[in-house]
Design an enzyme around this catalytic site. Structure first.
Site: not given
Ligand SMILES: NC(=O)c1ccc[n+]([C@@H]2O[C@H](COP(=O)([O-])OP(=O)(O)OC[C@H]3O[C@@H](n4cnc5c(N)ncnc54)[C@H](O)[C@@H]3O)[C@@H](O)[C@H]2O)c1
Length: 282
Positions: A143, A156, A160
């Site tokens: 992130s 978080y 990260k």
């Molecule tokens: N959305 C943002 O703005 C953003 C920004 C920076 C980083 N991220 C990172 O992107 C990645 C994806 O997140 P997202 O934003 O798509 O969120 P999201 O919640 O839409 O998707 C995350 C997915 O991970 C799954 N998950 C959660 N715990 C789990 C586990 N123990 N085992 C397997 N699957 C699991 C959830 O069921 C979900 O489908 C994450 O690592 C998040 O930290 C997101």
């Protein structure tokens, strides 16, 4: 990697958000897709969406925080498709609040998913990729939170930063020991996904949550910030391009406000000054 057709991608956290868009972008390249997620129902519909693109796709219910679960994911993928050429260690969760008020379960949950999830992916898939001997690419989702520190999201940020550090170490080690395996670290800015509702997948044994005003303020902030942000398709296309170009740091555009926040922290360290509070102007 230039030629994706007929190769296999494993994406964790693929039932929703960024992971689902990654799975779809890889499917459009003609790859076989293994979607892994802890959330069974959403996983089933995600598999249908990907299969509708005309490729072979399977869903594997996986908890990335559990070594045996990721080991079994790797075995299933190899049994079904003969190997894995792209791995996205993408599953991740969020909670916020003051560091001294958050519970041990809050820490444990985020460390388990955001850090151990990547570690288990490395430990189980890299030996498989080395044994295959072909060109592979691993993308670890960190992130922009790995490149700066802001208040009320300390756990978080910690997880990260760890995701970025382990990815950089992996990059060096594979460059020396198995240079056919490439590594990227995905550092997204804000995207409109289900991240603010991460608690839906929190395990029962780590249910003790800090649920006070500061926590709720932090969760409200991430909810409104992500709700008004970009569709994750944009990011999935950025990842595909980075794999093609063999780029390690997958970052937002230079004029994105998160880039300024990250640069401010880098300057703090370079100039040996105390941390500047420089939240992104979004
Ligand atoms: N959305 C943002 O703005 C953003 C920004 C920076 C980083 N991220 C990172 O992107 C990645 C994806 O997140 P997202 O934003 O798509 O969120 P999201 O919640 O839409 O998707 C995350 C997915 O991970 C799954 N998950 C959660 N715990 C789990 C586990 N123990 N085992 C397997 N699957 C699991 C959830 O069921 C979900 O489908 C994450 O690592 C998040 O930290 C997101």
């Amino acid at each position: 990697m230039q030629d994706f057709s007929g190769k296999t991608a494993v994406v964790t956290g693929a039932a929703n958000g960024i992971g689902l868009e990654l799975a779809k972008v890889f499917a459009e390249q003609g790859m076989n897709i293994v979607l892994a997620d802890i959330e069974r129902q959403r996983l089933d519909s995600a598999v249908s969406e990907v299969t509708a693109l005309g490729v072979e796709a399977i869903g594997v219910v996986t908890d990335v925080g559990v070594s045996a679960s990721v080991e079994s994911l790797c075995k299933t993928a190899v049994e079904r498709f003969g190997g894995v050429q792209v791995l996205c260690n993408n599953a991740g969760v969020y909670t916020g609040g003051l560091l001294w008020e958050q519970t041990e379960d809050d820490f444990e949950w985020l460390m388990r998913v955001n850090q151990w999830g990547i570690v288990h992916g490395i430990r189980h898939f890299v030996p498989q990729m080395i044994a295959q001997g072909d060109e592979c690419h691993i993308v670890n989702t960190s992130s922009m939170a790995s490149m700066c520190t802001l208040p009320f999201a300390g756990i978080y940020h910690m997880t990260k930063h760890a995701a970025l550090a382990v990815s950089e170490s992996l990059f060096h080690e594979l460059a020396m020991m198995a240079p056919q395996i490439h590594v990227s670290c995905l550092c997204p800015e804000l995207f409109n996904t289900g991240i603010a509702q991460s608690g839906r997948n929190r395990p029962a044994e780590l249910a003790a949550e800090n649920d006070n005003e500061m926590h709720r303020m932090s969760m409200d902030a991430i909810t409104s910030a992500t709700a008004g942000s970009q569709h994750p398709r944009v990011l999935a296309e950025r990842v595909l391009q980075a794999i093609k170009d063999d780029v390690f740091y997958i970052l937002p555009p230079e004029d994105n406000p998160w880039s300024a926040t990250a640069n401010s922290r880098l300057e703090d360290i370079r100039l040996r000054r105390n941390p500047t509070f420089a939240p992104p102007a979004i």
